[in-house]
Design a protein around this motif. Structure first.
Motif, PDB file in Angstrom:
ATOM      1  N   SER B   5       0.837  -1.197   0.000  1.00 47.21           N
ATOM      2  CA  SER B   5       0.000   0.000   0.000  1.00 47.21           C
ATOM      3  C   SER B   5       0.878   1.256   0.000  1.00 47.21           C
ATOM      4  O   SER B   5       0.597   2.230  -0.694  1.00 47.21           O
ATOM      5  N   ARG B   6       1.988   1.194   0.762  1.00 50.97           N
ATOM      6  CA  ARG B   6       2.888   2.339   0.779  1.00 50.97           C
ATOM      7  C   ARG B   6       3.531   2.530  -0.601  1.00 50.97           C
ATOM      8  O   ARG B   6       3.625   3.658  -1.098  1.00 50.97           O
ATOM      9  N   GLN B   8       2.432   1.717  -3.529  1.00 47.56           N
ATOM     10  CA  GLN B   8       1.448   2.263  -4.458  1.00 47.56           C
ATOM     11  C   GLN B   8       1.260   3.756  -4.247  1.00 47.56           C
ATOM     12  O   GLN B   8       1.204   4.532  -5.197  1.00 47.56           O
ATOM     13  N   LYS B   9       1.179   4.149  -2.980  1.00 45.69           N
ATOM     14  CA  LYS B   9       1.010   5.576  -2.678  1.00 45.69           C
ATOM     15  C   LYS B   9       2.223   6.366  -3.134  1.00 45.69           C
ATOM     16  O   LYS B   9       2.109   7.468  -3.663  1.00 45.69           O
ATOM     17  N   ARG B  16       2.810  12.397  -9.710  1.00 46.13           N
ATOM     18  CA  ARG B  16       1.882  13.514  -9.779  1.00 46.13           C
ATOM     19  C   ARG B  16       2.597  14.790 -10.228  1.00 46.13           C
ATOM     20  O   ARG B  16       2.085  15.551 -11.028  1.00 46.13           O
ATOM     21  N   ALA B  99      11.480   7.069   7.083  1.00 44.59           N
ATOM     22  CA  ALA B  99      10.762   8.309   6.773  1.00 44.59           C
ATOM     23  C   ALA B  99      11.154   8.836   5.389  1.00 44.59           C
ATOM     24  O   ALA B  99      10.534   9.757   4.880  1.00 44.59           O
ATOM     25  N   LEU B 100      12.205   8.250   4.803  1.00 46.57           N
ATOM     26  CA  LEU B 100      12.577   8.612   3.431  1.00 46.57           C
ATOM     27  C   LEU B 100      11.733   7.785   2.457  1.00 46.57           C
ATOM     28  O   LEU B 100      11.127   6.799   2.845  1.00 46.57           O
ATOM     29  N   THR B 101      11.709   8.208   1.196  1.00 46.83           N
ATOM     30  CA  THR B 101      10.918   7.489   0.203  1.00 46.83           C
ATOM     31  C   THR B 101      11.760   7.269  -1.050  1.00 46.83           C
ATOM     32  O   THR B 101      12.882   7.765  -1.141  1.00 46.83           O
TER      33      THR B 101
END
Lengths: 279, 194
Positions: B5-6, B8-9, B16, B99-101
């Motif tokens: 789920s993370r 995908q987000k 975006r 907390a990083l992506t």
């Protein structure tokens, strides 16, 4: 002495019957499991787990009335039996008693959190599923009602327009202009009303910086950041005992429940049931 | 368990504003653990105008373990291997935080292109050149950008078509292109060598 001895023997016998039931359950022989639990209950009717185990078998056989009966009995013995609340909740949902079912599941979730996160993920998913279904049902209803209101209003406006136009000779252009404006405004108002049920985005301040999902059990840490409790604990255990952003030392006892955010999440979910949709 | 789920987000969030950030992430297939990222070369660097593709692999422990990243596009940079695209960057190793992506990691790679750290090199040859003969370094880096990072931005379908027209079977063409990160010349070399 002999009485106490026989009481102990009865207890032992009931435990053996429970184990027999559990074994049958794992083999999906639910009827045999029910028989074993029933015998255990006959011997020792005051042990909640015999009732909840039998309830689970009834649930597997879609026998929801019996699930309810067994869970109710277990809760009479101990009102904090997590599994009884959980199974009762599931049975009530199956019987379309949505609000009552969700209430039971929420009680189970609360007990799970007290028990260091036992079963909370499963329970939360069931709640989210039920709440989402509830929202979907309501939203479909509201959409239908808005649509029929739109049809009726448009028809009435049209009738009014035709009447006005036949009476107001020479001012037909003006009458038509007003009519079109009214139609446009009606559309605007109804679209605005429909917006409430349009899924959008969960605001960032209600989401955990690690799961990126809406917060369920938010905890705040000394740096002021808020995270999902279970995930932050996982970070402390797997990555290291430090704040994920500031990297300053952090330990489990510094996690404080963030009630304000929890309430904000609940308020948001109340108005935006679509946000229960599971990823 | 990989937090699907993370991921995908993250994908949604990253794509975006890709026109502004110059960063995008795409799936390699159906599996959310295999992705590739694209970053544009920073302005006023030898990488300007290039489009760099990065192979991303997420382990089951993500986000509690860093994403594994490697340049698919060849790049001349002290902290990136000129041989295999391996990256030397602290946040992809011991300085990772959940907390990083993926996006912040790719942004860090973009920043790394702007500001090489030759004192902590991945590629010693490049680092030596950077420190001893900066003008040559800039020339080589720019030449590599022109050669490898610009061709890669041509549509993959066009490249497939071109190579198929040369007489190679399509599935092999696609596989080779995928292996070399979409570089047409390298794919051709691979196809010719068997």
């Amino acid at each position: 002495m002999s009485y106490r001895g026989s009481a102990a023997a009865t207890k032992r016998q009931a435990e053996i019957l429970k184990q027999t039931g559990n074994l049958c359950f794992t083999k999906e022989r639910f009827g045999a499991a029910i028989d074993a639990y029933t015998e255990a209950i006959t011997l020792c009717p005051n042990v909640p787990i015999y009732w909840t185990n039998r309830a689970l078998c009834h649930l597997k056989r879609n026998d929801y009335t019996k699930v309810e009966n067994d869970c109710t009995k277990a809760l009479q013995l101990d009102s904090n039996t997590l599994k009884a609340h959980y199974l009762l909740g599931l049975a009530l949902l199956q019987r379309q008693q949505h609000s009552l079912g969700i209430k039971e599941l929420e009680k189970a979730l609360e007990l799970g959190r007290i028990a260091k996160g036992y079963m909370v993920e499963v329970i939360w998913q069931e709640i989210a599923k039920a709440k989402y279904a509830q929202w979907e049902h309501g939203a479909t209803n509201r959409t239908c009602r808005l649509q029929s209101l739109k049809d009726v209003c448009e028809k009435a406006l049209k009738e009014k327009y035709l009447r006005d136009a036949s009476e107001a000779e020479g001012f037909v252009d003006e009458t038509e202009k007003v009519h079109l404006e009214q139609l446009e405004y009606l559309k605007e108002v109804l679209n605005k009303a429909a917006e409430a049920d349009m899924p959008t985005e969960v605001p960032d301040h209600l989401c955990c910086g690690i799961t990126l999902d809406i917060l369920r059990d938010p905890v705040i840490i000394p740096s002021g950041a808020t995270y999902e409790r279970a995930v932050l604990l996982e970070h402390l255990e797997k990555v290291g005992k430090w704040d994920p952003i500031t990297r300053t030392p952090l330990s489990e006892h510094q996690l404080v429940p963030n009630f304000a955010i929890k309430e904000a999440v609940q308020a948001f979910l109340k108005d935006n049931g679509w946000a229960y949709k599971l990823g | 368990m990989l937090d699907l789920s993370r991921v995908q987000k993250e994908l949604m969030d990253c794509n975006r504003d890709k026109d502004i950030s110059g960063i995008s992430v795409e799936l390699r297939g159906d599996d959310l653990s295999r992705l590739f990222g694209t970053i544009s070369g920073p302005i006023a660097t030898p990488y300007e105008g290039g489009t760099f593709r990065i192979d991303i692999h997420l382990t089951d422990e993500y986000p509690f373990e860093p994403p594994k990243m490697q340049f698919m596009t060849k790049v001349w940079h002290p902290n990136i291997s000129s041989q295999n695209g391996a990256i030397c960057l602290d946040i992809l190793k011991d300085q990772w935080s959940p907390a990083l992506t993926i996006k912040t990691a790719l942004l860090s790679l973009q920043a790394l292109l702007s500001a090489p750290e030759p004192d902590d090199p991945q590629d010693a040859v490049v680092a030596q050149q950077y420190l001893r003969d900066y003008p040559t370094f800039v020339g080589t880096a720019r030449y590599w950008t022109e050669t490898f990072a610009k061709r890669a931005s041509v549509g993959i379908e066009e490249k497939v078509q071109k190579l198929v027209e040369m007489g190679f079977p399509e599935d092999l063409v696609r596989k080779s292109l995928d292996k070399v990160g979409g570089d047409e010349n390298m794919a051709l070399e691979k196809l010719c060598s068997g």
